[in-house]
Design an enzyme around this catalytic site. Sequence first.
Site, PDB file in Angstrom:
ATOM      1  N   GLU A 112     -26.601   5.338 -16.353  1.00 39.89           N
ATOM      2  CA  GLU A 112     -25.390   5.858 -17.001  1.00 39.89           C
ATOM      3  C   GLU A 112     -25.763   6.293 -18.413  1.00 39.89           C
ATOM      4  O   GLU A 112     -26.873   6.027 -18.893  1.00 39.89           O
ATOM      5  CB  GLU A 112     -24.288   4.793 -17.026  1.00 39.89           C
ATOM      6  CG  GLU A 112     -23.795   4.434 -15.624  1.00 39.89           C
ATOM      7  CD  GLU A 112     -22.592   3.505 -15.633  1.00 39.89           C
ATOM      8  OE1 GLU A 112     -21.669   3.724 -16.440  1.00 39.89           O
ATOM      9  OE2 GLU A 112     -22.577   2.564 -14.845  1.00 39.89           O
ATOM     10  N   HIS A 226     -13.134   6.380 -23.342  1.00 36.85           N
ATOM     11  CA  HIS A 226     -14.034   6.834 -22.278  1.00 36.85           C
ATOM     12  C   HIS A 226     -13.876   8.347 -22.145  1.00 36.85           C
ATOM     13  O   HIS A 226     -12.751   8.851 -22.131  1.00 36.85           O
ATOM     14  CB  HIS A 226     -13.674   6.143 -20.956  1.00 36.85           C
ATOM     15  CG  HIS A 226     -14.755   6.253 -19.932  1.00 36.85           C
ATOM     16  ND1 HIS A 226     -15.056   7.444 -19.316  1.00 36.85           N
ATOM     17  CD2 HIS A 226     -15.623   5.343 -19.437  1.00 36.85           C
ATOM     18  CE1 HIS A 226     -16.062   7.238 -18.471  1.00 36.85           C
ATOM     19  NE2 HIS A 226     -16.432   5.978 -18.535  1.00 36.85           N
ATOM     20  N   ARG A 269     -21.191   7.195 -24.836  1.00 37.45           N
ATOM     21  CA  ARG A 269     -19.784   7.563 -24.634  1.00 37.45           C
ATOM     22  C   ARG A 269     -19.108   8.177 -25.842  1.00 37.45           C
ATOM     23  O   ARG A 269     -18.368   9.143 -25.718  1.00 37.45           O
ATOM     24  CB  ARG A 269     -18.994   6.304 -24.295  1.00 37.45           C
ATOM     25  CG  ARG A 269     -19.156   5.943 -22.898  1.00 37.45           C
ATOM     26  CD  ARG A 269     -18.367   4.753 -22.530  1.00 37.45           C
ATOM     27  NE  ARG A 269     -18.785   4.462 -21.175  1.00 37.45           N
ATOM     28  CZ  ARG A 269     -18.517   3.354 -20.536  1.00 37.45           C
ATOM     29  NH1 ARG A 269     -17.816   2.419 -21.125  1.00 37.45           N
ATOM     30  NH2 ARG A 269     -18.939   3.183 -19.313  1.00 37.45           N
ATOM     31  N   HIS A 330     -10.322   2.956 -23.646  1.00 39.69           N
ATOM     32  CA  HIS A 330     -11.008   2.284 -22.539  1.00 39.69           C
ATOM     33  C   HIS A 330     -11.418   0.857 -22.850  1.00 39.69           C
ATOM     34  O   HIS A 330     -11.323  -0.017 -21.993  1.00 39.69           O
ATOM     35  CB  HIS A 330     -12.256   3.101 -22.192  1.00 39.69           C
ATOM     36  CG  HIS A 330     -13.012   2.597 -21.004  1.00 39.69           C
ATOM     37  ND1 HIS A 330     -12.450   2.524 -19.743  1.00 39.69           N
ATOM     38  CD2 HIS A 330     -14.290   2.150 -20.873  1.00 39.69           C
ATOM     39  CE1 HIS A 330     -13.340   2.042 -18.892  1.00 39.69           C
ATOM     40  NE2 HIS A 330     -14.465   1.800 -19.544  1.00 39.69           N
ATOM     41  N   ARG A 365     -19.776   0.503 -27.179  1.00 42.73           N
ATOM     42  CA  ARG A 365     -20.424  -0.232 -26.086  1.00 42.73           C
ATOM     43  C   ARG A 365     -21.265   0.686 -25.197  1.00 42.73           C
ATOM     44  O   ARG A 365     -20.816   1.747 -24.796  1.00 42.73           O
ATOM     45  CB  ARG A 365     -19.361  -0.931 -25.235  1.00 42.73           C
ATOM     46  CG  ARG A 365     -19.878  -1.443 -23.919  1.00 42.73           C
ATOM     47  CD  ARG A 365     -18.905  -2.343 -23.232  1.00 42.73           C
ATOM     48  NE  ARG A 365     -17.781  -1.694 -22.608  1.00 42.73           N
ATOM     49  CZ  ARG A 365     -17.802  -1.160 -21.390  1.00 42.73           C
ATOM     50  NH1 ARG A 365     -18.910  -1.136 -20.680  1.00 42.73           N
ATOM     51  NH2 ARG A 365     -16.704  -0.633 -20.891  1.00 42.73           N
TER      52      ARG A 365
HETATM   53  C1  LIG Z   1     -11.317   1.487 -15.173  1.00 43.94           C
HETATM   54  C2  LIG Z   1     -12.356   0.593 -15.792  1.00 43.94           C
HETATM   55  C3  LIG Z   1     -13.668   0.667 -15.354  1.00 43.94           C
HETATM   56  C4  LIG Z   1     -14.652  -0.160 -15.934  1.00 43.94           C
HETATM   57  N1  LIG Z   1     -15.934  -0.109 -15.452  1.00 43.94           N
HETATM   58  C5  LIG Z   1     -16.865  -0.966 -15.971  1.00 43.94           C
HETATM   59  C6  LIG Z   1     -18.181  -1.016 -15.431  1.00 43.94           C
HETATM   60  O1  LIG Z   1     -18.518  -0.319 -14.467  1.00 43.94           O
HETATM   61  N2  LIG Z   1     -19.076  -1.874 -16.003  1.00 43.94           N
HETATM   62  C7  LIG Z   1     -18.764  -2.682 -17.053  1.00 43.94           C
HETATM   63  O2  LIG Z   1     -19.616  -3.431 -17.540  1.00 43.94           O
HETATM   64  N3  LIG Z   1     -17.506  -2.671 -17.564  1.00 43.94           N
HETATM   65  C8  LIG Z   1     -16.559  -1.850 -17.047  1.00 43.94           C
HETATM   66  N4  LIG Z   1     -15.286  -1.859 -17.553  1.00 43.94           N
HETATM   67  C9  LIG Z   1     -14.937  -2.850 -18.586  1.00 43.94           C
HETATM   68  C10 LIG Z   1     -14.792  -4.227 -17.925  1.00 43.94           C
HETATM   69  O3  LIG Z   1     -14.200  -4.084 -16.674  1.00 43.94           O
HETATM   70  C11 LIG Z   1     -13.947  -5.175 -18.760  1.00 43.94           C
HETATM   71  O4  LIG Z   1     -14.303  -5.118 -20.116  1.00 43.94           O
HETATM   72  C12 LIG Z   1     -14.148  -6.602 -18.268  1.00 43.94           C
HETATM   73  O5  LIG Z   1     -13.854  -6.674 -16.898  1.00 43.94           O
HETATM   74  C13 LIG Z   1     -13.273  -7.558 -19.053  1.00 43.94           C
HETATM   75  O6  LIG Z   1     -13.261  -8.798 -18.390  1.00 43.94           O
HETATM   76  P1  LIG Z   1     -12.417  -9.985 -19.005  1.00 43.94           P
HETATM   77  O7  LIG Z   1     -12.607 -11.146 -18.100  1.00 43.94           O
HETATM   78  O8  LIG Z   1     -12.728 -10.137 -20.436  1.00 43.94           O
HETATM   79  O9  LIG Z   1     -10.901  -9.461 -18.947  1.00 43.94           O
HETATM   80  P2  LIG Z   1     -10.039  -8.944 -17.739  1.00 43.94           P
HETATM   81  O10 LIG Z   1     -10.834  -8.796 -16.507  1.00 43.94           O
HETATM   82  O11 LIG Z   1      -9.290  -7.758 -18.194  1.00 43.94           O
HETATM   83  O12 LIG Z   1      -9.024 -10.154 -17.500  1.00 43.94           O
HETATM   84  C14 LIG Z   1      -8.067 -10.491 -18.471  1.00 43.94           C
HETATM   85  C15 LIG Z   1      -7.259 -11.655 -17.928  1.00 43.94           C
HETATM   86  O13 LIG Z   1      -6.452 -12.186 -18.978  1.00 43.94           O
HETATM   87  C16 LIG Z   1      -5.153 -12.441 -18.489  1.00 43.94           C
HETATM   88  N5  LIG Z   1      -4.198 -12.427 -19.604  1.00 43.94           N
HETATM   89  C17 LIG Z   1      -4.004 -11.490 -20.540  1.00 43.94           C
HETATM   90  N6  LIG Z   1      -3.033 -11.862 -21.391  1.00 43.94           N
HETATM   91  C18 LIG Z   1      -2.597 -13.075 -20.958  1.00 43.94           C
HETATM   92  C19 LIG Z   1      -1.581 -13.964 -21.385  1.00 43.94           C
HETATM   93  N7  LIG Z   1      -0.802 -13.709 -22.441  1.00 43.94           N
HETATM   94  N8  LIG Z   1      -1.384 -15.109 -20.683  1.00 43.94           N
HETATM   95  C20 LIG Z   1      -2.123 -15.401 -19.583  1.00 43.94           C
HETATM   96  N9  LIG Z   1      -3.117 -14.585 -19.139  1.00 43.94           N
HETATM   97  C21 LIG Z   1      -3.346 -13.440 -19.816  1.00 43.94           C
HETATM   98  C22 LIG Z   1      -4.921 -11.320 -17.492  1.00 43.94           C
HETATM   99  O14 LIG Z   1      -3.856 -11.662 -16.632  1.00 43.94           O
HETATM  100  C23 LIG Z   1      -6.282 -11.284 -16.815  1.00 43.94           C
HETATM  101  O15 LIG Z   1      -6.340 -12.270 -15.812  1.00 43.94           O
HETATM  102  C24 LIG Z   1     -14.294  -1.045 -16.987  1.00 43.94           C
HETATM  103  C25 LIG Z   1     -12.975  -1.100 -17.423  1.00 43.94           C
HETATM  104  C26 LIG Z   1     -12.007  -0.301 -16.838  1.00 43.94           C
HETATM  105  C27 LIG Z   1     -10.604  -0.382 -17.332  1.00 43.94           C
END
Ligand SMILES: Cc1cc2nc3c(=O)[nH]c(=O)nc-3n(C[C@H](O)[C@H](O)[C@H](O)COP(=O)(O)OP(=O)(O)OC[C@H]3O[C@@H](n4cnc5c(N)ncnc54)[C@H](O)[C@@H]3O)c2cc1C
Length: 439
Positions: A112, A226, A269, A330, A365
């Site tokens: 990428e 993005h 990006r 993003h 990032r």
């Molecule tokens: C479309 C898209 C494609 C992507 N593709 C990639 C990729 O190919 N490779 C890569 O490395 N990254 C990618 N990313 C980025 C990556 O997916 C995210 O940064 C990563 O998954 C974040 O994980 P996380 O566990 O921190 O948060 P998330 O997976 O977003 O989870 C957040 C959690 O917090 C909970 N939450 C939020 N607020 C509260 C609250 N007040 N009370 C209780 N629970 C709460 C939500 O319910 C959820 O369960 C992508 C992002 C997007 C949007």
Amino acid sequence: MRKINTDVLIVGTGVAGLYCALNLNRKYHVTMLSKKSADECNTYLAQGGISVCLNKFDVDSFMNDTMNAGMQLNDKDAVKTLVLESMENIDLLDRLGVPFNKINNGFVYTKEGGHEKNRIVHCDDITGKEVFNTLYSIVKSLPNVEILENAEMFDLNLVNNLCLGGYSIYEKEILYIVAKITLIASGGVGGLFKNSTNQPCLTGDGIGMVNRESIKVSSMEHIQFHPTALLTDKSSSKRRFLISEALRGEGALLHNSEGERFVDELLPRNVVAAAIFKEIGKTGSPCVYLDISHKGRENIRKRFPKIYFQCLEYGIDIAKDRIPVAPSQHYLMGGISVDLFGRTGANNLYAAGECACTGVHGGNRLASNSLLECLVFSRRAASDMMKSITSVGEAYKDYISDKVFSIEDGHEVSRKNRLEVIRMIKEVRKDLENELVDC
Ligand SMILES: Cc1cc2nc3c(=O)[nH]c(=O)nc-3n(C[C@H](O)[C@H](O)[C@H](O)COP(=O)(O)OP(=O)(O)OC[C@H]3O[C@@H](n4cnc5c(N)ncnc54)[C@H](O)[C@@H]3O)c2cc1C
């Protein structure tokens, strides 16, 4: 208010929260919260894959790519940790059953933007969904873990800078969760933007809560757009559908509305997004076009099934049509300041994943480094939590909070969290003022 006791409270069921729970000793009782359903997280949406260091000869190159994309604003120790611990974490995911694309038993690596070489493991173009499904099914079956869905956390319980859990709205009442250790893994801020690829429910709640308590948050100006989110008026979703960077990694080209190429598609990006914004300004067209049609229908359908079929639903056949794309919010590089073990400025309060700022991404990032950051640093947080947990003792269970909330209060404090994050972003990014929603 209903009160429960737990050893570890994890706010978030994305990869950071799930992987932390999985890496904790089973003797600890863990309570996990998700704001909506457990799968309504950015993890589930991730398409492209996860970066991994190929071998010891790739360490310098992977570090350089990460730092160059990050405009050299990265924390070098954090980058080194990320790179050196990448292999063991991907191996663990592999052993846990994540169905990575493989050939002759070895990973298939893709490329990428910003990466010098192919070093991204993936599951077609639904890597996040596969990672989520694998981790969620394991964690859900653990007898020591309880997952509460639709449980919106809105406030922390801090006593003399020691975090003892917090408060959430759950099943129409206030749930007061008293915990020895708390991990915030509440994801990014896309839900605060009018145009974002993120789940709309992700509104920076953890960051707002922490900042209201004057616990350090940093680098909120570093917000990634993005370059290639689909631009269509046919989607009913509030979220912009992402056209993964992996398409460009596999040869897709960008053209302006006049059919001319205008940028090297494999630059980081921020550079590609800036070039697109410039082109949009110059031509007056609301979008530019991504073209992968030269790769042939069978190849495209096999390698990018999700994107192929989703675009077909919007009336775009990517095996013959150009894809209209424009930049969209993003990712947040900043967030709750943490050290290399996820420790925040408050005792027994940890943060990991997109809501945290390890400094690993600097100003921008590198593609596919987010899921990796979640894995590496939430596992490190788990290891440190198991050391600090013993210091709390059992007296915490009798702690009586002096805060009393009604449901209406809970909703009002939630709103305050969102407003706090909006205020923080506006303070450091005047240019994004019109991109933010009203709360
Ligand atoms: C479309 C898209 C494609 C992507 N593709 C990639 C990729 O190919 N490779 C890569 O490395 N990254 C990618 N990313 C980025 C990556 O997916 C995210 O940064 C990563 O998954 C974040 O994980 P996380 O566990 O921190 O948060 P998330 O997976 O977003 O989870 C957040 C959690 O917090 C909970 N939450 C939020 N607020 C509260 C609250 N007040 N009370 C209780 N629970 C709460 C939500 O319910 C959820 O369960 C992508 C992002 C997007 C949007």
